[in-house]
Design a protein around this motif. Structure first.
Motif, PDB file in Angstrom:
ATOM      1  N   ILE A   1       0.847  -1.187   0.000  1.00  0.00           N
ATOM      2  CA  ILE A   1       0.000   0.000   0.000  1.00  0.00           C
ATOM      3  C   ILE A   1       0.885   1.241   0.000  1.00  0.00           C
ATOM      4  O   ILE A   1       2.030   1.207   0.461  1.00  0.00           O
ATOM      5  N   ALA A   2       0.338   2.308  -0.547  1.00  0.00           N
ATOM      6  CA  ALA A   2       1.009   3.608  -0.537  1.00  0.00           C
ATOM      7  C   ALA A   2       0.353   4.467   0.527  1.00  0.00           C
ATOM      8  O   ALA A   2      -0.877   4.527   0.629  1.00  0.00           O
ATOM      9  N   LEU A   3       1.180   5.118   1.337  1.00  0.00           N
ATOM     10  CA  LEU A   3       0.713   6.024   2.369  1.00  0.00           C
ATOM     11  C   LEU A   3       1.085   7.435   1.945  1.00  0.00           C
ATOM     12  O   LEU A   3       2.244   7.706   1.668  1.00  0.00           O
ATOM     13  N   ARG A   4       0.104   8.336   1.882  1.00  0.00           N
ATOM     14  CA  ARG A   4       0.431   9.756   1.670  1.00  0.00           C
ATOM     15  C   ARG A   4       0.423  10.403   3.037  1.00  0.00           C
ATOM     16  O   ARG A   4      -0.579  10.395   3.739  1.00  0.00           O
ATOM     17  N   LEU A   5       1.579  10.948   3.418  1.00  0.00           N
ATOM     18  CA  LEU A   5       1.749  11.548   4.724  1.00  0.00           C
ATOM     19  C   LEU A   5       1.338  13.017   4.705  1.00  0.00           C
ATOM     20  O   LEU A   5       1.190  13.616   3.628  1.00  0.00           O
ATOM     21  N   ASP A   6       1.186  13.614   5.876  1.00  0.00           N
ATOM     22  CA  ASP A   6       0.778  15.007   5.961  1.00  0.00           C
ATOM     23  C   ASP A   6       1.801  15.946   5.321  1.00  0.00           C
ATOM     24  O   ASP A   6       1.464  17.044   4.912  1.00  0.00           O
ATOM     25  N   SER A   7       3.026  15.497   5.176  1.00  0.00           N
ATOM     26  CA  SER A   7       4.074  16.292   4.519  1.00  0.00           C
ATOM     27  C   SER A   7       3.960  16.245   2.997  1.00  0.00           C
ATOM     28  O   SER A   7       4.667  16.963   2.301  1.00  0.00           O
ATOM     29  N   GLY A   8       3.084  15.376   2.470  1.00  0.00           N
ATOM     30  CA  GLY A   8       2.971  15.170   1.030  1.00  0.00           C
ATOM     31  C   GLY A   8       3.814  14.009   0.538  1.00  0.00           C
ATOM     32  O   GLY A   8       3.631  13.524  -0.572  1.00  0.00           O
ATOM     33  N   GLU A   9       4.751  13.554   1.368  1.00  0.00           N
ATOM     34  CA  GLU A   9       5.610  12.422   1.019  1.00  0.00           C
ATOM     35  C   GLU A   9       4.767  11.160   0.892  1.00  0.00           C
ATOM     36  O   GLU A   9       3.779  10.974   1.601  1.00  0.00           O
ATOM     37  N   VAL A  10       5.168  10.274  -0.027  1.00  0.00           N
ATOM     38  CA  VAL A  10       4.501   8.989  -0.197  1.00  0.00           C
ATOM     39  C   VAL A  10       5.468   7.884   0.228  1.00  0.00           C
ATOM     40  O   VAL A  10       6.610   7.855  -0.214  1.00  0.00           O
ATOM     41  N   GLN A  11       5.003   7.018   1.108  1.00  0.00           N
ATOM     42  CA  GLN A  11       5.779   5.868   1.562  1.00  0.00           C
ATOM     43  C   GLN A  11       5.083   4.605   1.078  1.00  0.00           C
ATOM     44  O   GLN A  11       3.855   4.518   1.111  1.00  0.00           O
ATOM     45  N   ILE A  12       5.859   3.633   0.629  1.00  0.00           N
ATOM     46  CA  ILE A  12       5.317   2.337   0.223  1.00  0.00           C
ATOM     47  C   ILE A  12       5.563   1.353   1.365  1.00  0.00           C
ATOM     48  O   ILE A  12       6.680   1.246   1.866  1.00  0.00           O
ATOM     49  N   VAL A  13       4.514   0.641   1.769  1.00  0.00           N
ATOM     50  CA  VAL A  13       4.610  -0.340   2.850  1.00  0.00           C
ATOM     51  C   VAL A  13       4.286  -1.710   2.285  1.00  0.00           C
ATOM     52  O   VAL A  13       3.274  -1.893   1.602  1.00  0.00           O
ATOM     53  N   THR A  14       5.167  -2.669   2.557  1.00  0.00           N
ATOM     54  CA  THR A  14       4.916  -4.061   2.216  1.00  0.00           C
ATOM     55  C   THR A  14       4.251  -4.714   3.414  1.00  0.00           C
ATOM     56  O   THR A  14       4.740  -4.611   4.541  1.00  0.00           O
ATOM     57  N   LEU A  15       3.136  -5.353   3.173  1.00  0.00           N
ATOM     58  CA  LEU A  15       2.374  -5.946   4.265  1.00  0.00           C
ATOM     59  C   LEU A  15       3.092  -7.152   4.859  1.00  0.00           C
ATOM     60  O   LEU A  15       3.897  -7.787   4.180  1.00  0.00           O
ATOM     61  N   PRO A  16       2.747  -7.465   6.116  1.00  0.00           N
ATOM     62  CA  PRO A  16       3.337  -8.656   6.734  1.00  0.00           C
ATOM     63  C   PRO A  16       2.977  -9.896   5.923  1.00  0.00           C
ATOM     64  O   PRO A  16       1.944  -9.931   5.254  1.00  0.00           O
ATOM     65  N   ASN A  17       3.825 -10.896   5.978  1.00  0.00           N
ATOM     66  CA  ASN A  17       3.573 -12.143   5.285  1.00  0.00           C
ATOM     67  C   ASN A  17       2.681 -13.005   6.169  1.00  0.00           C
ATOM     68  O   ASN A  17       3.151 -13.794   6.972  1.00  0.00           O
ATOM     69  N   PHE A  18       1.370 -12.805   6.030  1.00  0.00           N
ATOM     70  CA  PHE A  18       0.451 -13.597   6.822  1.00  0.00           C
ATOM     71  C   PHE A  18      -0.408 -14.446   5.907  1.00  0.00           C
ATOM     72  O   PHE A  18      -0.705 -14.071   4.798  1.00  0.00           O
ATOM     73  N   ASP A  19      -0.778 -15.605   6.434  1.00  0.00           N
ATOM     74  CA  ASP A  19      -1.628 -16.538   5.703  1.00  0.00           C
ATOM     75  C   ASP A  19      -3.052 -16.297   6.144  1.00  0.00           C
ATOM     76  O   ASP A  19      -3.410 -16.520   7.283  1.00  0.00           O
ATOM     77  N   VAL A  20      -3.884 -15.813   5.236  1.00  0.00           N
ATOM     78  CA  VAL A  20      -5.264 -15.455   5.593  1.00  0.00           C
ATOM     79  C   VAL A  20      -6.098 -16.662   5.979  1.00  0.00           C
ATOM     80  O   VAL A  20      -7.185 -16.517   6.510  1.00  0.00           O
ATOM     81  N   SER A  21      -5.625 -17.865   5.745  1.00  0.00           N
ATOM     82  CA  SER A  21      -6.391 -19.055   6.118  1.00  0.00           C
ATOM     83  C   SER A  21      -6.137 -19.492   7.556  1.00  0.00           C
ATOM     84  O   SER A  21      -6.761 -20.404   8.037  1.00  0.00           O
ATOM     85  N   VAL A  22      -5.171 -18.846   8.240  1.00  0.00           N
ATOM     86  CA  VAL A  22      -4.838 -19.234   9.628  1.00  0.00           C
ATOM     87  C   VAL A  22      -5.975 -18.892  10.552  1.00  0.00           C
ATOM     88  O   VAL A  22      -6.561 -17.878  10.492  1.00  0.00           O
TER      89      VAL A  22
END
Length: 125
Positions: free
Chosen positions: A104-125
């Motif tokens: 996901i991309a986060l737009r911060l209050d400064s206008g900067e955009v940070q890309i976050v890689t989600l945790p490696n989780f198994d949705v079937s757990v």
């Protein structure tokens, strides 16, 4: 969307009342999925409804699967993950955009955009 609704999908909604963020489940049940300093500012629900993200003072990723464990500050859980919510590394998030199933991309209050890689989780757990 109602004024306190941050995101909706076919089966879920992310709502907030002041500093608390709620997930509305099918059938109408509401569970706490985040507590933010200041109100949460943005949310999104994964296109495949595997997870949701809520942003404001930091970021919370919440897995959309049983047991739908409620968020509690400082409580470890496999249901949710927190990022950049404590000094000195706080992100003040204004907008969230899903890039793909794991980023996901986060737009911060400064206008900067940070890309976050989600945790490696198994949705079937």
């Amino acid at each position: 969307m109602a004024p306190n609704t941050l995101a909706t999908s076919s089966n879920y909604a992310i709502e907030h009342e002041y500093e608390l963020a709620y997930l509305r489940l099918p059938g109408g049940r509401k569970i706490v999925v985040g507590d933010f300093y200041g109100d949460p500012q943005a949310a999104l629900i994964d296109a495949d409804e595997n997870w949701c993200a809520i942003g404001g003072c930091g970021l919370i990723i919440y897995r959309l699967a049983e047991p739908f464990d409620e968020y509690a500050n400082g409580k470890p859980s496999r249901q949710y993950w927190e990022f950049n919510r404590e000094p000195p590394d706080i992100f003040w998030i204004e907008e969230l955009t899903q890039l793909n199933a794991h980023e996901i991309a986060l737009r911060l209050d400064s206008g900067e955009v940070q890309i976050v890689t989600l945790p490696n989780f198994d949705v079937s757990v």
